[in-house]
Scaffold this active site. Structure first.
Site: not given
Length: 247
Positions: A105, A180
């Site tokens: 990510c 994330h």
């Protein structure tokens, strides 16, 4: 690089990137973005004196935050009301990369930052990112994702950078990330502010335009980041800005 079977097909898994400007710079410049753009930590979004320490102009922001059960549930609820994005081609308001490479990510945050807004102008010709965009932009999200999966140059650049953080990367079998990355950037077509996250159903138009002459550290952009963080009572986050380095 490891492979995992998902939905009947094998998918790649990369080592996670550390949220460090030097690591992000290595990926960004290795892909073919001009060295005049660099990543910088944003040490505060609420204290003007500290915010002023970040170089300007800022062309994109990447937010790093814990991927908690609360966040995952909020994401599921929000995405349930959205149709899956199927856009493609040069007329797209933004270039969105669907994430199909596990633990990458951070890489997708970088790709979203450099593929959109004013940063796109700093991509050098005949480079890895220039070639990826040429191949991928005409394709729909699933086929576009395969362009990234099929790039040995992208994997090599990412792996080299992942090995150079302050913390050694874990073994693949223990490499599931607890944080994330998501990107905030403007559309060069509409001027609207977007949230770009390859783990969502598509690009999210925040319906906000930056004031003329303002950058991604202006009040509307920081308010979008602040609103995103306020969804959960957790201050454990990091914010990086892609900035133009004055020589």
């Amino acid at each position: 690089m490891a492979m995992y079977k998902v939905d009947g097909r094998m998918r790649k898994c990369f080592y996670p990137l550390e949220s460090h400007p030097d690591v992000f710079n290595e990926v960004t410049h290795g892909l073919g973005v001009s060295p005049s753009l660099v990543w910088s930590d944003v040490l505060s979004i609420d204290e003007p004196e500290i915010l002023a320490m970040t170089p300007r102009p800022a062309l994109a922001l990447v937010l790093v935050f814990p991927s908690t059960p609360t966040y995952q549930e909020q994401k599921r609820e929000e995405d349930a009301a959205r149709e899956a994005y199927t856009g493609c081609g040069a007329d797209e308001p933004v270039v969105w990369w669907k994430q199909t490479i596990y633990n990458a990510c951070g890489l997708y945050g970088i790709l979203h930052a450099i593929s959109n807004g004013p940063a796109r102008q700093y991509i050098q010709p005949d480079t890895v990112i220039a070639g990826l965009l040429e191949k991928a932009v005409p394709l729909k999200p699933e086929e576009r994702a395969l362009v990234l999966e099929g790039s040995p140059e992208l994997e090599k650049i990412h792996t080299a950078a992942a090995m150079k953080g302050d913390t050694a990367p874990p073994a693949y079998e223990a490499a599931e990330t607890l944080c994330h990355y998501t990107c905030f950037v403007t559309s060069s077509k509409t001027g609207n502010l977007y949230l770009l996250d390859g783990d969502r159903k598509g690009p999210i138009d925040l319906g906000v335009k930056l004031p003329e002459g303002e950058d991604m550290l202006s009040a509307p952009a920081l308010e979008a980041v602040r609103a995103y963080l306020q969804r959960e009572d957790n201050l454990n986050f990091n914010l990086l800005a892609l900035v133009k380095e004055e020589k």
